[in-house]
Design a protein around this motif. Structure first.
Motif, PDB file in Angstrom:
ATOM      1  N   GLN A   1      -8.063  -5.144 -10.698  1.00 28.64           N
ATOM      2  CA  GLN A   1      -7.757  -4.456 -11.955  1.00 28.64           C
ATOM      3  C   GLN A   1      -6.472  -3.648 -11.852  1.00 28.64           C
ATOM      4  O   GLN A   1      -6.051  -3.253 -10.766  1.00 28.64           O
ATOM      5  CB  GLN A   1      -8.925  -3.545 -12.359  1.00 28.64           C
ATOM      6  N   TYR A   2      -5.866  -3.447 -13.005  1.00 27.61           N
ATOM      7  CA  TYR A   2      -4.744  -2.527 -13.140  1.00 27.61           C
ATOM      8  C   TYR A   2      -5.284  -1.195 -13.629  1.00 27.61           C
ATOM      9  O   TYR A   2      -6.128  -1.151 -14.522  1.00 27.61           O
ATOM     10  CB  TYR A   2      -3.738  -3.034 -14.168  1.00 27.61           C
ATOM     11  N   HIS A   3      -4.779  -0.108 -13.063  1.00 28.92           N
ATOM     12  CA  HIS A   3      -5.114   1.231 -13.539  1.00 28.92           C
ATOM     13  C   HIS A   3      -3.857   1.849 -14.148  1.00 28.92           C
ATOM     14  O   HIS A   3      -2.809   1.899 -13.502  1.00 28.92           O
ATOM     15  CB  HIS A   3      -5.609   2.116 -12.395  1.00 28.92           C
TER      16      HIS A   3
ATOM     17  N   SER B   1      -1.413   1.080 -11.115  1.00 25.11           N
ATOM     18  CA  SER B   1      -1.860   0.612  -9.800  1.00 25.11           C
ATOM     19  C   SER B   1      -2.566  -0.725  -9.947  1.00 25.11           C
ATOM     20  O   SER B   1      -3.225  -0.983 -10.958  1.00 25.11           O
ATOM     21  CB  SER B   1      -2.832   1.618  -9.165  1.00 25.11           C
ATOM     22  N   LEU B   2      -2.437  -1.537  -8.916  1.00 26.90           N
ATOM     23  CA  LEU B   2      -3.184  -2.793  -8.804  1.00 26.90           C
ATOM     24  C   LEU B   2      -4.146  -2.602  -7.650  1.00 26.90           C
ATOM     25  O   LEU B   2      -3.725  -2.334  -6.517  1.00 26.90           O
ATOM     26  CB  LEU B   2      -2.233  -3.958  -8.546  1.00 26.90           C
ATOM     27  N   VAL B   3      -5.446  -2.735  -7.927  1.00 21.85           N
ATOM     28  CA  VAL B   3      -6.440  -2.372  -6.924  1.00 21.85           C
ATOM     29  C   VAL B   3      -7.748  -3.110  -7.201  1.00 21.85           C
ATOM     30  O   VAL B   3      -8.021  -3.516  -8.328  1.00 21.85           O
ATOM     31  CB  VAL B   3      -6.643  -0.830  -6.946  1.00 21.85           C
TER      32      VAL B   3
ATOM     33  N   ARG C   1      -6.816   2.900   8.661  1.00 18.09           N
ATOM     34  CA  ARG C   1      -6.862   1.868   7.624  1.00 18.09           C
ATOM     35  C   ARG C   1      -6.971   2.509   6.242  1.00 18.09           C
ATOM     36  O   ARG C   1      -7.433   3.630   6.097  1.00 18.09           O
ATOM     37  CB  ARG C   1      -8.057   0.931   7.862  1.00 18.09           C
ATOM     38  N   TRP C   2      -6.546   1.787   5.204  1.00 15.10           N
ATOM     39  CA  TRP C   2      -6.727   2.202   3.812  1.00 15.10           C
ATOM     40  C   TRP C   2      -8.161   1.843   3.437  1.00 15.10           C
ATOM     41  O   TRP C   2      -8.568   0.693   3.585  1.00 15.10           O
ATOM     42  CB  TRP C   2      -5.720   1.469   2.941  1.00 15.10           C
ATOM     43  N   VAL C   3      -8.928   2.805   2.961  1.00 19.05           N
ATOM     44  CA  VAL C   3     -10.347   2.569   2.686  1.00 19.05           C
ATOM     45  C   VAL C   3     -10.662   2.817   1.213  1.00 19.05           C
ATOM     46  O   VAL C   3      -9.851   3.336   0.460  1.00 19.05           O
ATOM     47  CB  VAL C   3     -11.242   3.466   3.579  1.00 19.05           C
ATOM     48  N   GLY C   4     -11.869   2.406   0.815  1.00 24.24           N
ATOM     49  CA  GLY C   4     -12.342   2.628  -0.552  1.00 24.24           C
ATOM     50  C   GLY C   4     -12.027   1.501  -1.507  1.00 24.24           C
ATOM     51  O   GLY C   4     -12.416   1.547  -2.681  1.00 24.24           O
ATOM     52  N   VAL C   5     -11.324   0.477  -1.011  1.00 27.81           N
ATOM     53  CA  VAL C   5     -10.984  -0.683  -1.839  1.00 27.81           C
ATOM     54  C   VAL C   5     -11.147  -1.949  -1.005  1.00 27.81           C
ATOM     55  O   VAL C   5     -11.198  -1.899   0.228  1.00 27.81           O
ATOM     56  CB  VAL C   5      -9.532  -0.600  -2.375  1.00 27.81           C
TER      57      VAL C   5
ATOM     58  N   PRO D   1       1.340  -9.824  11.552  1.00 32.52           N
ATOM     59  CA  PRO D   1       1.057 -11.121  10.906  1.00 32.52           C
ATOM     60  C   PRO D   1      -0.275 -11.209  10.165  1.00 32.52           C
ATOM     61  O   PRO D   1      -0.398 -11.994   9.231  1.00 32.52           O
ATOM     62  CB  PRO D   1       1.090 -12.110  12.083  1.00 32.52           C
ATOM     63  N   GLN D   2      -1.258 -10.401  10.538  1.00 33.99           N
ATOM     64  CA  GLN D   2      -2.578 -10.482   9.903  1.00 33.99           C
ATOM     65  C   GLN D   2      -2.767  -9.446   8.792  1.00 33.99           C
ATOM     66  O   GLN D   2      -3.875  -9.288   8.283  1.00 33.99           O
ATOM     67  CB  GLN D   2      -3.679 -10.299  10.969  1.00 33.99           C
ATOM     68  N   ALA D   3      -1.716  -8.743   8.401  1.00 40.10           N
ATOM     69  CA  ALA D   3      -1.843  -7.672   7.408  1.00 40.10           C
ATOM     70  C   ALA D   3      -2.294  -8.213   6.056  1.00 40.10           C
ATOM     71  O   ALA D   3      -1.883  -9.293   5.640  1.00 40.10           O
ATOM     72  CB  ALA D   3      -0.506  -6.945   7.264  1.00 40.10           C
ATOM     73  N   VAL D   4      -3.164  -7.456   5.385  1.00 42.65           N
ATOM     74  CA  VAL D   4      -3.672  -7.833   4.061  1.00 42.65           C
ATOM     75  C   VAL D   4      -3.408  -6.702   3.073  1.00 42.65           C
ATOM     76  O   VAL D   4      -3.586  -5.525   3.392  1.00 42.65           O
ATOM     77  CB  VAL D   4      -5.175  -8.190   4.096  1.00 42.65           C
ATOM     78  N   LEU D   5      -3.008  -7.067   1.869  1.00 40.41           N
ATOM     79  CA  LEU D   5      -2.670  -6.088   0.835  1.00 40.41           C
ATOM     80  C   LEU D   5      -3.926  -5.391   0.322  1.00 40.41           C
ATOM     81  O   LEU D   5      -4.899  -6.042  -0.061  1.00 40.41           O
ATOM     82  CB  LEU D   5      -1.948  -6.783  -0.320  1.00 40.41           C
ATOM     83  N   MET D   6      -3.868  -4.068   0.288  1.00 40.03           N
ATOM     84  CA  MET D   6      -4.999  -3.277  -0.185  1.00 40.03           C
ATOM     85  C   MET D   6      -4.727  -2.629  -1.548  1.00 40.03           C
ATOM     86  O   MET D   6      -5.636  -2.492  -2.359  1.00 40.03           O
ATOM     87  CB  MET D   6      -5.337  -2.177   0.828  1.00 40.03           C
TER      88      MET D   6
END
Length: 197
Positions: free
Chosen positions: A165-167, A152-154, A117-121, A61-66
């Motif tokens: 931004q879009y890449h 990509s959306l990041v 976790r996904w890192v760097g963003v 439930p607490q997930a956030v889009l990276m």
């Protein structure tokens, strides 16, 4: 069959035939053959993100889009509707991440959990006000309207200000393309100097 029954049958069939002749014929969208994926209405990227996020949050439930990473399965394209396959990574509150893939036709794959976790963003925590097609228009107007396979959306974690931004690139996660900033519409090399606005 009597002459009277033949006449009654003719009077019954004629209005139906006339109605069918006058019935409007549904127009087929250009490029759609009436079957296959092209015959179905595509979702927008924000709609697909909403569906994918909802599926992940039903488990976390607490997930956030990276990050959202798009791919044009048929190769480089200038038509952003062909960037139809997307992968989404969301960070969970327990230092894990969840990954889900989906297509613009609305289909979603299973939720995969990763132990890190996904890192760097930074988290994508703002409304998406620009579509990939609108971003590509900005890119083309800036003189970079070549065909790209990956979008990509990041929100990269680098020198502030941090901006969504879009890449557009020829390689997944590549530096060989350009970034389009969602808020300003500015364009810069993905791995080059950033814009101040």
């Amino acid at each position: 069959m009597t002459a009277r029954s033949v006449l009654l049958r003719a009077l019954t069939v004629l209005p139906l035939a006339a109605a069918l002749a006058l019935a409007p014929v549904a127009a087929t969208p250009a490029g759609a053959a009436g079957h296959g994926p092209a015959a179905h209405r595509q979702l927008s990227l924000p709609q697909l993100i909403e569906r994918a996020t909802a599926k992940v949050r039903s488990m976390y439930p607490q997930a956030v889009l990276m990050v959202a990473e798009g791919d044009a399965p048929d190769g480089p394209t200038r038509d952003m509707a062909k960037v139809s396959h997307w992968r989404f990574v969301l960070n969970n509150s327990d230092n894990s991440s969840a990954e889900i893939s989906g297509n613009l036709d609305g289909t979603l794959g299973p939720v995969l959990r990763h132990g890190s976790r996904w890192v760097g963003v930074l988290a994508i925590d703002e409304p998406l006000t620009m579509t990939p097609a609108a971003a590509y228009e900005r890119l083309a107007a800036a003189g970079h309207g070549t065909a790209y396979r990956y979008v990509s959306l990041v929100k990269p974690l680098g020198t502030p200000p941090w901006r969504l931004q879009y890449h557009f690139s020829g390689h997944p996660g590549g530096c060989d393309g350009y970034a389009v900033f969602v808020a300003s519409g500015g364009v810069a090399p993905i791995c080059g100097p950033s814009l101040s606005a």
